[in-house]
Design a protein around this motif. Structure first.
Motif, short mmCIF file in Angstrom:
data_model
loop_
_atom_site.label_atom_id
_atom_site.label_comp_id
_atom_site.label_asym_id
_atom_site.label_seq_id
_atom_site.Cartn_x
_atom_site.Cartn_y
_atom_site.Cartn_z
N CYS A 28 -30.91 10.29 -43.98
CA CYS A 28 -30.39 11.43 -45.11
C CYS A 28 -29.04 11.50 -44.26
O CYS A 28 -28.18 12.05 -44.77
N THR A 203 -32.88 7.39 -50.87
CA THR A 203 -33.12 8.97 -51.04
C THR A 203 -34.31 8.39 -52.14
O THR A 203 -35.12 9.97 -52.51
N HIS A 213 -32.86 16.94 -47.78
CA HIS A 213 -30.79 17.34 -48.27
C HIS A 213 -30.68 18.34 -47.64
O HIS A 213 -29.30 18.62 -47.55
#
Length: 463
Positions: A28, A203, A213
């Motif tokens: 991420c 994701t 996140h």
């Protein structure tokens, strides 16, 4: 065997799960880079038409004399950036005596500040008639996210998450690195589309929603630092793409999970669409709020951390539906207020935009948990992929809506604000999933038991 019974048998969050969570959230960081790096590759710089043709008859002209003779001035007294006086075959004395009157579009390219590091704007001339290619490229990247949602959602149901995340990470690394060597802007857009697809693959298969996140928010802060220190767009792309290869070879041997994972689908699609719409509407507008772009991006990244973490508590205390509704409406109202702020108040605009980014980010995290809990196990990844598709369509539209700003600066923000308010109100049509057991199939759900995915989105079934 039901999902609840499986979770009770294997344990919700043991040592193995902690290792998997740590591994799965690392990509991420690079996802955040690719999502917003183009903002820093198209800086605003002064430019004008290349009028070096006059040097053939006036080699001793100063730069100022050359521009005065060959460029028309606008109503503000500044040189026009997209037009020039038409070249003539006169001698210099005739040009000085009679001047030039006929104008045309730039025919020999543009001149940029010599000290400006290479950027997408200066290297591919994203100015004048081609200035809209910047926003179109963002839309194509978002189209890649849509493509990835269509492909990787059903694919992970068929072959499992492990191969999907490996494929996605490899594609992101290869095409992200390839972007740094593209010879044409259209090739750049094609490669960005593939990177966008790989981002969806990552994701959609991470194990810990809110944790990932938070990692995404940290990635935005890292992007602010990288882009500030590396102004050459090709070197910046390399710096943001190469680290993912280390993760690929590490996770290839460490990550071993092969989990395959109709409800209120229309409202579910509605809140994912408007959530993505307002999130990217604010995020991609970071250059237009009036303050330093690097500080604004740093603030935008930093504010996401409390927003994501706060979801853990609000989801448990107030439930999914109320949280989603309030956050969407708040993010929309902030955008609507921004439309009334004068242009000479950049600090007020940026503060409001940061509040909106906080609400949109928290809503985004909520939507990932909520959407996954709304679908039964047998179609969960497909359903989540469908919701992700709706979000990616919104992502495609967001940079295109920004183009409406050329007609009135308030139009884009008015649209970005109206959509989440409407979507938030539609959320009241959705069922509350807090305190209910995940449905295994499309039949009736089981009696209330443990919380489904958990507010922190951690477990075998996290999206």
């Amino acid at each position: 065997m039901s999902v609840g019974e499986i979770l009770k048998a294997v344990g919700d969050f043991g040592r193995l799960q902690k290792c998997l969570v740590l591994l799965s959230v690392i990509p991420c960081l690079s996802v955040a880079f690719h999502q917003f790096c183009q903002l820093f590759m198209v800086p605003s710089v002064p430019y004008h038409c290349d009028t070096s043709w006059i040097r053939a008859v006036g080699p001793n002209l100063t730069e100022e004399e050359q521009l005065n003779l060959t460029l028309p001035r606008g109503a503000d007294g500044q040189f026009e950036q997209c037009s020039m006086y038409s070249p003539v075959d006169w001698d210099l004395d005739s040009i000085l005596a009679y001047g030039l009157n006929d104008t045309q579009k730039c025919s020999n390219g543009w001149v940029y500040p010599s000290a400006q590091p290479p950027s997408l704007l200066t290297e591919f001339d994203l100015v004048c008639d081609k200035k809209d290619l910047n926003d179109i490229a963002q839309a194509i990247y978002m189209a890649g996210l849509l493509l990835g949602s269509m492909v990787f959602g059903p694919l992970s149901d068929r072959i499992g998450r492990r191969p999907v995340i490996l494929i996605s990470v490899l594609l992101q690394g290869l095409f992200g690195l390839g972007i740094a060597f593209v010879p044409h802007f259209y090739v750049y857009m094609a490669f960005r589309c593939v990177v966008g697809a790989s981002v969806s693959g990552i994701t959609m298969t991470v194990l810990a929603v809110l944790t990932s996140h938070c990692c995404f928010a940290i990635g935005q802060m890292i992007l602010a630092g990288l882009s500030y220190g590396i102004r050459n767009w090709r070197l910046l792309e390399i710096a943001g793409s190469v680290p993912i290869f280390t993760f690929f070879f590490f996770i290839r041997s460490m990550l071993h999970f092969h989990m395959s994972n109709t409800c209120s689908v229309p409202p579910c699609l509605a809140f994912r669409f408007v959530n993505s719409f307002v999130y990217y509407g604010l995020s991609l507008n970071v250059t237009n709020f009036g303050l330093d772009i690097y500080l604004t991006q740093l603030a935008f990244g930093a504010v996401e951390i409390p927003a994501r973490i706060g979801c853990i508590f609000t989801l448990q205390r107030f439930g999914r539906r109320k949280t989603q509704t309030v956050l969407l409406v708040l993010s929309g109202l902030v955008c609507l207020v921004i439309t009334g702020i004068p242009e000479d108040q950049p600090l007020a605009t940026t503060v409001l935009a940061t509040i909106g980014k906080f609400a949109a980010s928290a809503s985004f995290s909520t939507s990932y948990v909520y959407a996954a809990e709304l679908f039964p196990t047998v179609v969960r990844q497909t359903g989540v992929g469908l919701c992700s598709m709706a979000a990616r369509v919104a992502g495609i539209l967001a940079p295109l809506v920004r183009l409406l700003g050329q007609y009135h600066r308030a139009i884009p923000m008015a649209i970005f604000g109206s959509a989440p308010v409407l979507g938030g109100l539609l959320c009241v049509l959705l069922p509350e999933t807090r305190g209910t057991e995940l449905a295994d199939d499309t039949g009736d759900s089981h009696p209330p038991a443990e919380v489904g995915l958990g507010a922190c989105g951690v477990g075998m079934w996290g999206q």
